[in-house]
Motif scaffolding. Structure first.
Motif, PDB file in Angstrom:
ATOM      1  N   GLY A   7       0.834  -1.190   0.000  1.00 55.31           N
ATOM      2  CA  GLY A   7       0.000   0.000   0.000  1.00 55.31           C
ATOM      3  C   GLY A   7       0.871   1.241   0.000  1.00 55.31           C
ATOM      4  O   GLY A   7       1.848   1.314   0.758  1.00 55.31           O
ATOM      5  N   VAL A   8       0.561   2.196  -0.850  1.00 53.63           N
ATOM      6  CA  VAL A   8       1.309   3.454  -0.932  1.00 53.63           C
ATOM      7  C   VAL A   8       0.345   4.595  -0.628  1.00 53.63           C
ATOM      8  O   VAL A   8      -0.685   4.729  -1.292  1.00 53.63           O
ATOM      9  N   ILE A   9       0.681   5.382   0.370  1.00 53.23           N
ATOM     10  CA  ILE A   9      -0.188   6.492   0.793  1.00 53.23           C
ATOM     11  C   ILE A   9       0.389   7.802   0.275  1.00 53.23           C
ATOM     12  O   ILE A   9       1.491   8.205   0.640  1.00 53.23           O
ATOM     13  N   GLY A  10      -0.373   8.472  -0.579  1.00 53.71           N
ATOM     14  CA  GLY A  10       0.071   9.713  -1.192  1.00 53.71           C
ATOM     15  C   GLY A  10       0.392   9.487  -2.655  1.00 53.71           C
ATOM     16  O   GLY A  10       1.247   8.663  -2.989  1.00 53.71           O
ATOM     17  N   ALA A  11      -0.296  10.200  -3.546  1.00 57.61           N
ATOM     18  CA  ALA A  11      -0.138   9.988  -4.986  1.00 57.61           C
ATOM     19  C   ALA A  11       0.638  11.109  -5.658  1.00 57.61           C
ATOM     20  O   ALA A  11       0.526  11.309  -6.861  1.00 57.61           O
ATOM     21  N   ASP A  33      -4.910   8.090  -1.982  1.00 61.39           N
ATOM     22  CA  ASP A  33      -4.818   9.536  -1.784  1.00 61.39           C
ATOM     23  C   ASP A  33      -6.196  10.033  -1.380  1.00 61.39           C
ATOM     24  O   ASP A  33      -7.208   9.377  -1.663  1.00 61.39           O
ATOM     25  N   ILE A  34      -6.239  11.169  -0.693  1.00 64.86           N
ATOM     26  CA  ILE A  34      -7.536  11.740  -0.318  1.00 64.86           C
ATOM     27  C   ILE A  34      -8.251  12.338  -1.524  1.00 64.86           C
ATOM     28  O   ILE A  34      -9.442  12.592  -1.484  1.00 64.86           O
ATOM     29  N   SER A  35      -7.516  12.554  -2.622  1.00 66.10           N
ATOM     30  CA  SER A  35      -8.063  13.202  -3.808  1.00 66.10           C
ATOM     31  C   SER A  35      -8.143  12.220  -4.982  1.00 66.10           C
ATOM     32  O   SER A  35      -7.127  11.668  -5.410  1.00 66.10           O
ATOM     33  N   ALA A  36      -9.351  12.023  -5.516  1.00 67.08           N
ATOM     34  CA  ALA A  36      -9.516  11.176  -6.693  1.00 67.08           C
ATOM     35  C   ALA A  36      -8.802  11.779  -7.895  1.00 67.08           C
ATOM     36  O   ALA A  36      -8.261  11.056  -8.745  1.00 67.08           O
ATOM     37  N   GLU A  37      -8.760  13.118  -7.949  1.00 70.40           N
ATOM     38  CA  GLU A  37      -8.067  13.783  -9.049  1.00 70.40           C
ATOM     39  C   GLU A  37      -6.567  13.516  -8.991  1.00 70.40           C
ATOM     40  O   GLU A  37      -5.914  13.295 -10.024  1.00 70.40           O
ATOM     41  N   ALA A  38      -6.006  13.519  -7.775  1.00 65.25           N
ATOM     42  CA  ALA A  38      -4.578  13.222  -7.624  1.00 65.25           C
ATOM     43  C   ALA A  38      -4.270  11.788  -8.040  1.00 65.25           C
ATOM     44  O   ALA A  38      -3.229  11.518  -8.651  1.00 65.25           O
ATOM     45  N   LEU A  39      -5.163  10.871  -7.735  1.00 65.84           N
ATOM     46  CA  LEU A  39      -4.967   9.476  -8.132  1.00 65.84           C
ATOM     47  C   LEU A  39      -5.003   9.331  -9.650  1.00 65.84           C
ATOM     48  O   LEU A  39      -4.185   8.608 -10.240  1.00 65.84           O
ATOM     49  N   ALA A  40      -5.942  10.024 -10.299  1.00 68.39           N
ATOM     50  CA  ALA A  40      -6.025   9.969 -11.758  1.00 68.39           C
ATOM     51  C   ALA A  40      -4.765  10.548 -12.387  1.00 68.39           C
ATOM     52  O   ALA A  40      -4.222   9.988 -13.356  1.00 68.39           O
ATOM     53  N   ALA A  41      -4.283  11.668 -11.825  1.00 64.51           N
ATOM     54  CA  ALA A  41      -3.057  12.283 -12.342  1.00 64.51           C
ATOM     55  C   ALA A  41      -1.862  11.361 -12.135  1.00 64.51           C
ATOM     56  O   ALA A  41      -0.972  11.268 -13.001  1.00 64.51           O
ATOM     57  N   ARG A  70      -1.307  -4.240 -12.163  1.00 62.39           N
ATOM     58  CA  ARG A  70      -1.081  -4.559 -10.749  1.00 62.39           C
ATOM     59  C   ARG A  70      -1.337  -3.374  -9.823  1.00 62.39           C
ATOM     60  O   ARG A  70      -1.233  -3.511  -8.603  1.00 62.39           O
ATOM     61  N   ILE A  71      -1.650  -2.207 -10.364  1.00 65.72           N
ATOM     62  CA  ILE A  71      -1.885  -1.020  -9.534  1.00 65.72           C
ATOM     63  C   ILE A  71      -3.382  -0.742  -9.442  1.00 65.72           C
ATOM     64  O   ILE A  71      -4.078  -0.613 -10.454  1.00 65.72           O
ATOM     65  N   ARG A  72      -3.855  -0.649  -8.218  1.00 62.16           N
ATOM     66  CA  ARG A  72      -5.245  -0.286  -7.956  1.00 62.16           C
ATOM     67  C   ARG A  72      -5.246   0.999  -7.134  1.00 62.16           C
ATOM     68  O   ARG A  72      -4.379   1.190  -6.286  1.00 62.16           O
ATOM     69  N   THR A  73      -6.196   1.887  -7.372  1.00 60.27           N
ATOM     70  CA  THR A  73      -6.257   3.151  -6.636  1.00 60.27           C
ATOM     71  C   THR A  73      -7.497   3.193  -5.752  1.00 60.27           C
ATOM     72  O   THR A  73      -8.521   2.574  -6.053  1.00 60.27           O
ATOM     73  N   THR A  74      -7.387   3.947  -4.653  1.00 58.72           N
ATOM     74  CA  THR A  74      -8.523   4.101  -3.740  1.00 58.72           C
ATOM     75  C   THR A  74      -8.358   5.366  -2.904  1.00 58.72           C
ATOM     76  O   THR A  74      -7.235   5.766  -2.591  1.00 58.72           O
ATOM     77  N   THR A  75      -9.477   5.969  -2.559  1.00 59.68           N
ATOM     78  CA  THR A  75      -9.458   7.089  -1.611  1.00 59.68           C
ATOM     79  C   THR A  75      -9.754   6.621  -0.191  1.00 59.68           C
ATOM     80  O   THR A  75      -9.746   7.420   0.740  1.00 59.68           O
ATOM     81  N   LEU A  77      -8.551   4.876   2.914  1.00 56.29           N
ATOM     82  CA  LEU A  77      -7.303   4.467   3.557  1.00 56.29           C
ATOM     83  C   LEU A  77      -7.416   3.069   4.150  1.00 56.29           C
ATOM     84  O   LEU A  77      -6.436   2.300   4.150  1.00 56.29           O
ATOM     85  N   GLY A  78      -8.580   2.698   4.629  1.00 56.30           N
ATOM     86  CA  GLY A  78      -8.769   1.404   5.259  1.00 56.30           C
ATOM     87  C   GLY A  78      -8.502   0.230   4.340  1.00 56.30           C
ATOM     88  O   GLY A  78      -8.191  -0.874   4.807  1.00 56.30           O
ATOM     89  N   GLU A  79      -8.599   0.438   3.025  1.00 58.12           N
ATOM     90  CA  GLU A  79      -8.378  -0.648   2.069  1.00 58.12           C
ATOM     91  C   GLU A  79      -6.915  -1.087   2.015  1.00 58.12           C
ATOM     92  O   GLU A  79      -6.604  -2.148   1.484  1.00 58.12           O
ATOM     93  N   LEU A  80      -6.018  -0.278   2.574  1.00 61.74           N
ATOM     94  CA  LEU A  80      -4.590  -0.617   2.554  1.00 61.74           C
ATOM     95  C   LEU A  80      -4.194  -1.517   3.724  1.00 61.74           C
ATOM     96  O   LEU A  80      -3.149  -2.169   3.681  1.00 61.74           O
ATOM     97  N   GLY A  81      -5.010  -1.537   4.773  1.00 62.52           N
ATOM     98  CA  GLY A  81      -4.607  -2.150   6.032  1.00 62.52           C
ATOM     99  C   GLY A  81      -4.267  -3.619   5.956  1.00 62.52           C
ATOM    100  O   GLY A  81      -3.433  -4.117   6.721  1.00 62.52           O
TER     101      GLY A  81
END
Length: 291
Positions: A7-11, A33-41, A70-75, A77-81
């Motif tokens: 899990g990587v926190i911060g995009a 990331d807290i921002s869906a736009e940051a994840l898309a970028a 192999r990369i999945r994105t999410t806003t 945080l609990g999904e990384l635990g």
């Protein structure tokens, strides 16, 4: 333990680079990331960078497609635990990092390793606020992550030998080189590098040289690939200032006093490349010195 899910926190520029190299090395990655736009970028950036690797023959097209899959994105945080390894790559502010690790706590698996990509903050202090200081380490990648070969490994006072060995093995699997650093402010790379940049800002502040002359002097006179002011802009002047403050507060030595001109640039929002203006103005596409 064998790490497979990361899990990587911060995009931002560090987080997307870390996700890129782990996916390319065969790990399953969840980028948060807290921002869906940051994840898309971030995903767009990873797609661009991996396409460049294919064009240069550094990666074949099939491996590139597999890495991206192999990369999945999410806003959330609990999904990384539930992952095997979590790498926090959020902004260089200690209170933000503490909040992130506290929010992760309820979802963490018992064997999950926690790490921080912090470039300067005490690993012992970050670890002490978690439930697993023995499974917590500093995991400091260099920017840009896909190109830079070094990873600093920083053990807190409670970090176990097992955790250290696991992360050192991972660094090798990524095709990078580990440098072990003790848990003192800014570790090795930034303990040397950031005061040099701060001193270059003092040279500018005192009128000893212009932006162009300072950078040219260090590139041509010391064979540095990038001048110190150009490098400060690349890192982010807010990050440089944060690290200088950590050094000053942690070592209580006046030689680590941030240059007032560096403070002024940060207060103005002139943070370097990411804001379009720092010691150079990047808004026209052709960087021009601002002094």
């Amino acid at each position: 333990m064998t790490v497979q899910t990361v899990g990587v926190i911060g995009a931002g520029q560090m987080g997307n680079g870390i996700a890129h190299v782990f996916a390319a090395a065969g790990y399953d990655v969840v980028l948060n990331d807290i921002s869906a736009e940051a994840l898309a970028a971030a995903m767009a950036k990873i797609e661009t960078n991996t396409a460049r690797q294919v064009s240069k023959g550094q990666l074949d097209a099939e491996a590139r497609d597999a890495a991206l899959a192999r990369i999945r994105t999410t806003t959330d945080l609990g999904e990384l635990g539930g992952g095997d390894l979590i790498i926090e790559a959020a902004t260089e502010r200690e209170e933000v990092k503490h909040r992130i690790f506290a929010a992760l706590q309820p979802s963490l698996g018992p064997r999950t390793i926690l790490t921080s990509n912090t470039s300067s903050i005490s690993i012992t202090r970050l670890a002490a606020r978690t439930d697993r200081p023995d499974r917590f380490m500093g995991f400091h990648f260099m920017n840009p992550v896909p190109l830079m070969k070094l990873v600093e490994l920083i053990r807190g006072i409670a970090t176990s030998e097992e955790t250290y060995r696991e992360l050192k093995t991972i660094v090798g699997r990524l095709g990078k080189t580990a440098a072990s650093a003790e848990d003192y402010p800014a570790f090795i790379v930034n303990r040397v590098l950031i005061p040099m940049i701060n001193e270059a800002v003092y040279v500018l502040y005192e009128g000893v040289g212009s932006v162009a002359s300072i950078d040219a002097s260090m590139k041509l006179g010391a064979n540095h690939p990038m001048g110190p002011l150009e490098l400060g802009d690349f890192i982010g002047l807010d990050t440089c200032l944060s690290i200088m403050n950590v050094l000053r507060d942690g070592l209580a030595d006046t030689k680590y006093r941030p240059c007032p001109l560096l403070v002024k640039y940060v207060e103005a929002g002139w943070l370097g490349r990411k804001s379009g203006r720092g010691f150079y103005d990047y808004r026209s596409g052709n960087p021009e010195p601002t002094r």
